[in-house]
Design an enzyme around this catalytic site. Structure first.
Site, mmCIF file in Angstrom:
data_model
loop_
_atom_site.group_PDB
_atom_site.id
_atom_site.type_symbol
_atom_site.label_atom_id
_atom_site.label_comp_id
_atom_site.label_asym_id
_atom_site.label_seq_id
_atom_site.Cartn_x
_atom_site.Cartn_y
_atom_site.Cartn_z
ATOM 1 N N ARG A 1 31.200 42.881 34.357
ATOM 2 C CA ARG A 1 30.929 41.541 34.806
ATOM 3 C C ARG A 1 29.340 41.580 34.579
ATOM 4 O O ARG A 1 28.691 40.518 34.572
ATOM 5 C CB ARG A 1 31.184 41.508 36.342
ATOM 6 N N LYS B 1 38.767 28.663 37.012
ATOM 7 C CA LYS B 1 38.725 28.921 38.306
ATOM 8 C C LYS B 1 37.504 29.328 38.763
ATOM 9 O O LYS B 1 37.028 28.435 39.772
ATOM 10 C CB LYS B 1 39.532 30.338 38.580
ATOM 11 N N ASN C 1 38.615 39.212 39.173
ATOM 12 C CA ASN C 1 39.370 40.330 39.094
ATOM 13 C C ASN C 1 39.055 41.262 39.959
ATOM 14 O O ASN C 1 38.433 42.511 39.653
ATOM 15 C CB ASN C 1 39.494 40.987 37.591
ATOM 16 N N ASP D 1 43.327 30.112 42.339
ATOM 17 C CA ASP D 1 43.550 31.558 42.391
ATOM 18 C C ASP D 1 44.852 31.931 42.681
ATOM 19 O O ASP D 1 45.704 30.978 42.998
ATOM 20 C CB ASP D 1 42.603 32.249 43.223
ATOM 21 N N ARG E 1 34.105 44.340 47.664
ATOM 22 C CA ARG E 1 33.702 45.018 46.615
ATOM 23 C C ARG E 1 32.772 43.999 46.099
ATOM 24 O O ARG E 1 31.725 44.153 45.608
ATOM 25 C CB ARG E 1 34.663 45.395 45.422
ATOM 26 N N PRO F 1 39.657 24.929 42.900
ATOM 27 C CA PRO F 1 39.990 26.186 42.207
ATOM 28 C C PRO F 1 41.320 26.692 42.632
ATOM 29 O O PRO F 1 41.784 26.842 43.910
ATOM 30 C CB PRO F 1 38.844 27.155 43.128
#
Length: 290
Positions: free
Chosen positions: A178, A220, A126, A239, A131, A237
Site C-alpha cells: 500500500r 469501495k 485487504n 465491503d 493494523r 461503500p
DNA sequence: TTGCAGGGGTCAA
DNA sequence: TTGACCCCTGCA
C-alpha cells in the site's frame, strides 16, 4: 442538534443529540480515536488534540474553548445535521433498519479531512482495523507535525510531507504494498497543489471518477472517501460485511456488488451512506451473515 | 514453535 | 474471473 451548556475550568460541556462516542468512533469510519480505561476519548481533529467525556446526555470537551469547538467540532461531528430525523425516516422503511438504527443509535457520520480519509482508506484495503490503526499512527508519528494541546500524537501528514518522502521512508510504517499507492497518490497531489481543494468542489460523481483514477483506489475505497469526508452521504461503500448483511437481510441469496449498489441507491436514497453505517455496525456487532 | 488462513480490496493478466 | 500482493494476528 447541540447546545453549549457550560464552560468552566477550560472544559466545555455540550448537549449533543443522537450521539454516543462508542458508536461513532467504533463503527469503522475513523481510525484515530481511542478511549482510556476512565472512558476519556482522545483523537486528533486537523491540528488540534481533543479529549472528551460522554455522560449519556452531554459531552465534555476537556481544555477546549468555545471558539475551538465552533471551528473544529461543529463540522467534524456533523452537529448541524438532524440525525433524529434521518433515523426516524430510515427506521420507517423496514424492521431491519429499525433494528440497526436502534442498535447504533449514537452513530454520527463524521466529516473528516479529505486527504486524511483518502490515505486512511487506501491503507484499509485487504487489512484489519488494529493494523490499519497502527500503520496510520506510524505514518503520523514519522511524517506529521505536533498538534496543539500538549498531545504526544502528531497531525495526519499533509500532501507535501508524503509527496516528498521517499518510498523507503514510507515503508517504515509497515503498510506493505500500500505504501507504493500512497507514494504515487501523494506525488499526483503534490504536482498540483490546488488539486486537493479543487477536486472537492466537483459534483460527487466527478470526484468519484477522479478517485477511481488514482492508484490503489477502487470502488469501495472511493465510496468510503466520499462518505466519510462528508462529500456525499448517498455514497454506499460495499465491503464484505455490507455485502453479507444486505444479502442476508434483503436478498436472501448471494448477490453481486453491482446489484447491491443499485438496490441501495433506489431503496435507501439520499442517505444511503448513513443507512450503510448503521447496517455495517449492526452486522459486525451481531455477526450477521457470518 | 511453526504453519496457515484471512483481513472494511485492487490490479493485471 | 482469478491470483498475487505486504504484513500482522489468531488459532491449531
Amino acid at each position: 442538534m447541540f447546545r453549549i451548556v457550560s464552560s468552566q475550568n477550560n472544559n466545555l460541556e455540550v448537549e449533543i443529540n443522537d450521539f454516543n462516542p462508542h458508536h461513532t468512533f467504533l463503527c469503522g469510519q475513523c481510525f484515530r480515536w481511542n478511549a482510556d480505561k476512565g472512558g476519556i476519548w482522545t483523537g486528533i481533529i486537523s491540528d488540534l488534540g481533543v479529549r472528551l467525556i460522554w455522560n449519556g446526555r452531554t459531552c465534555t470537551f476537556l481544555n477546549m474553548s468555545e471558539s475551538e469547538f465552533t471551528d473544529y467540532c461543529v463540522r467534524y461531528f456533523d452537529l448541524e445535521t438532524d440525525y433524529g430525523k434521518i433515523k426516524a425516516e430510515l427506521a420507517k422503511k423496514d424492521e431491519n433498519l429499525k433494528a440497526a438504527v436502534f442498535h447504533g443509535y449514537g452513530i454520527r457520520l463524521l466529516r473528516q479531512d479529505f486527504w486524511e480519509t483518502l490515505i486512511s482508506f487506501l491503507i484499509s484495503q485487504n487489512n484489519n482495523i488494529p493494523r490499519i490503526k497502527k500503520i496510520i499512527e506510524s505514518l503520523c508519528s514519522h511524517f506529521g507535525l505536533p498538534v496543539r494541546g500538549g498531545f504526544s500524537q502528531k497531525t495526519f501528514p499533509g500532501v507535501p510531507a508524503l509527496a516528498n518522502a521517499p518510498l523507503d521512508e514510507l515503508n517504515i510504517c509497515r503498510g506493505g504494498y500500500r505504501c507504493r499507492y500512497i507514494s504515487k497518490t501523494a506525488a499526483i497531489f503534490g504536482q498540483t497543489p490546488s488539486l486537493e481543494s479543487n477536486i472537492q468542489k466537483l459534483p460527487p460523481a466527478e470526484i468519484r471518477k477522479f478517485l477511481l483514477s488514482l492508484p490503489g483506489i477502487g470502488e469501495k475505497v472511493a465510496d468510503c472517501v466520499l462518505l466519510y469526508s462528508g462529500l456525499d452521504r448517498s455514497a454506499f461503500p460495499i465491503d464484505r460485511w455490507v455485502k453479507r448483511v444486505i444479502e442476508t437481510l434483503y436478498f436472501k441469496r448471494e448477490t453481486d456488488v453491482n446489484s447491491i449498489r443499485e438496490f441501495a441507491r433506489d431503496y435507501f436514497g439520499d442517505n444511503a451512506g448513513i443507512a450503510q453505517q448503521y447496517l455495517f455496525y449492526y452486522a459486525r456487532e451481531q455477526k450477521i451473515g457470518v
